[in-house]
Design an enzyme around this catalytic site. Structure first.
Site, mmCIF file in Angstrom:
data_model
loop_
_atom_site.group_PDB
_atom_site.id
_atom_site.type_symbol
_atom_site.label_atom_id
_atom_site.label_comp_id
_atom_site.label_asym_id
_atom_site.label_seq_id
_atom_site.Cartn_x
_atom_site.Cartn_y
_atom_site.Cartn_z
ATOM 1 N N MET A 48 0.842 -1.212 0.000
ATOM 2 C CA MET A 48 0.000 0.000 0.000
ATOM 3 C C MET A 48 0.870 1.253 0.000
ATOM 4 O O MET A 48 0.873 2.023 0.937
ATOM 5 C CB MET A 48 -0.928 -0.034 1.231
ATOM 6 C CG MET A 48 -1.860 -1.242 1.223
ATOM 7 S SD MET A 48 -2.631 -1.552 2.838
ATOM 8 C CE MET A 48 -1.310 -2.384 3.714
ATOM 9 N N GLN A 83 -10.759 3.036 0.423
ATOM 10 C CA GLN A 83 -10.424 4.393 0.881
ATOM 11 C C GLN A 83 -11.335 5.420 0.210
ATOM 12 O O GLN A 83 -11.970 6.251 0.871
ATOM 13 C CB GLN A 83 -8.970 4.732 0.541
ATOM 14 C CG GLN A 83 -7.924 3.946 1.303
ATOM 15 C CD GLN A 83 -6.519 4.283 0.824
ATOM 16 O OE1 GLN A 83 -6.320 4.813 -0.270
ATOM 17 N NE2 GLN A 83 -5.525 3.977 1.647
ATOM 18 N N THR A 142 2.406 1.574 5.870
ATOM 19 C CA THR A 142 1.665 2.673 5.279
ATOM 20 C C THR A 142 1.232 3.600 6.402
ATOM 21 O O THR A 142 0.904 3.118 7.492
ATOM 22 C CB THR A 142 0.416 2.170 4.522
ATOM 23 O OG1 THR A 142 -0.546 3.231 4.400
ATOM 24 C CG2 THR A 142 -0.250 1.016 5.219
ATOM 25 N N ASN A 143 1.253 4.901 6.148
ATOM 26 C CA ASN A 143 0.714 5.846 7.132
ATOM 27 C C ASN A 143 -0.809 5.872 7.084
ATOM 28 O O ASN A 143 -1.480 5.780 8.112
ATOM 29 C CB ASN A 143 1.243 7.259 6.862
ATOM 30 C CG ASN A 143 2.612 7.519 7.444
ATOM 31 O OD1 ASN A 143 2.764 7.880 8.595
ATOM 32 N ND2 ASN A 143 3.637 7.332 6.618
ATOM 33 N N THR A 144 -1.365 6.016 5.886
ATOM 34 C CA THR A 144 -2.806 6.234 5.746
ATOM 35 C C THR A 144 -3.635 5.141 6.397
ATOM 36 O O THR A 144 -4.622 5.419 7.083
ATOM 37 C CB THR A 144 -3.188 6.361 4.265
ATOM 38 O OG1 THR A 144 -2.520 7.498 3.705
ATOM 39 C CG2 THR A 144 -4.686 6.527 4.092
ATOM 40 N N CYS A 170 3.797 10.034 4.428
ATOM 41 C CA CYS A 170 3.310 8.991 3.526
ATOM 42 C C CYS A 170 4.534 8.211 3.118
ATOM 43 O O CYS A 170 5.580 8.806 2.802
ATOM 44 C CB CYS A 170 2.609 9.597 2.311
ATOM 45 S SG CYS A 170 2.077 8.350 1.127
ATOM 46 N N THR A 171 4.450 6.903 3.118
ATOM 47 C CA THR A 171 5.648 6.092 2.948
ATOM 48 C C THR A 171 6.250 6.173 1.552
ATOM 49 O O THR A 171 7.372 5.717 1.345
ATOM 50 C CB THR A 171 5.354 4.628 3.310
ATOM 51 O OG1 THR A 171 4.181 4.180 2.626
ATOM 52 C CG2 THR A 171 5.134 4.477 4.809
ATOM 53 N N GLU A 172 5.546 6.788 0.587
ATOM 54 C CA GLU A 172 6.121 6.976 -0.749
ATOM 55 C C GLU A 172 6.883 8.288 -0.903
ATOM 56 O O GLU A 172 7.671 8.442 -1.841
ATOM 57 C CB GLU A 172 5.024 6.935 -1.825
ATOM 58 C CG GLU A 172 4.455 5.569 -2.141
ATOM 59 C CD GLU A 172 3.368 5.150 -1.165
ATOM 60 O OE1 GLU A 172 3.036 3.957 -1.125
ATOM 61 O OE2 GLU A 172 2.856 6.025 -0.427
#
Length: 231
Positions: A10, A52, A83-85, A197-199
């Protein structure tokens, strides 16, 4: 060494970073041919993104709770949600497992507070910036004042994550926009910036910011390895 359960996908772009980081960190600390003892479950992000977008968070929580249970059943001794979200459903996941859950928000806040900061800017998905599950936790449990970009800039940050970074697309124009937004947050009083956000660390880093940057992906991976190697 405890076995780390990685619940990822994710997106898979950021999950690669988690896998790389936990292995590099274990190798750095133990030397030789050591690598992380870990189990990775990578879901199809399209299925999660639909939940989401359609505000079906309860279903998302049930889905990820089941995945977490599967990781525990496979031998994971601590769980990292990559994932943060999706920490929006952290409570549902924690209730479904008996092993420790490593919360990315707590890990990040401890690093920020450890540096003596109390006001930070946040770059993340729209869900993370606009809903209270993340900002509220940082505020209520850790005493942090969290600034987010204005509405137009929040859309830019969000769209770059989903339309570019989650697909492995790195755009110099988007990097310039992120730098502008980061500078604006610093001008508004942010003492540090959370790459929430991990990206995002695929696009910008410390060199792009006028104030210290906190890479939540790296901090999360470091915390997981610390717990895995603890006696």
């Amino acid at each position: 060494m405890k076995r780390i359960g990685l619940l990822g996908g994710m997106s898979w772009e950021s999950t690669i970073e988690y896998y790389r980081l936990v292995n590099e960190l274990v190798a750095e600390q133990l030397g030789g041919l050591h690598s992380a003892d870990c189990i990775l479950r990578s879901v199809d992000f399209t299925e999660i993104e639909v939940l989401q977008r359609e505000n079906r968070w309860a279903e998302a929580g049930e889905r990820l709770a089941r995945e977490a249970q599967d990781l525990e059943a496979a031998g994971a001794e601590l769980l990292v949600l990559c994932t943060n979200t999706m920490h929006k459903v952290a409570a549902e996941i924690e209730l479904a497992i008996t092993i420790p859950f490593v919360h990315i928000g707590d890990t990040t806040a401890e690093a920020v507070r450890g540096d003596g900061l109390d006001r930070v800017g946040l770059l993340a998905t729209g869900y993370t910036m606009e809903q209270d599950f993340y900002v509220g936790r940082l505020r209520d449990q850790h005493g942090l004042d969290v600034l987010v970009p204005d509405k137009a800039d929040r859309k830019i940050v969000h769209d770059v994550i989903y339309d570019e970074l989650c697909k492995g697309i790195i755009n110099d124009g988007s990097r310039d926009e992120y730098r502008r937004i980061m500078a604006d947050l610093a001008d508004r009083g942010a003492q540090g910036l959370l790459l929430g956000c991990t990206e995002i660390d695929l696009l910008v880093g410390a060199e792009d910011s006028p104030v210290p940057v906190y890479d939540t992906t790296r901090l999360h991976a470091e915390r997981a390895v610390t717990l895995a190697l603890a006696p």
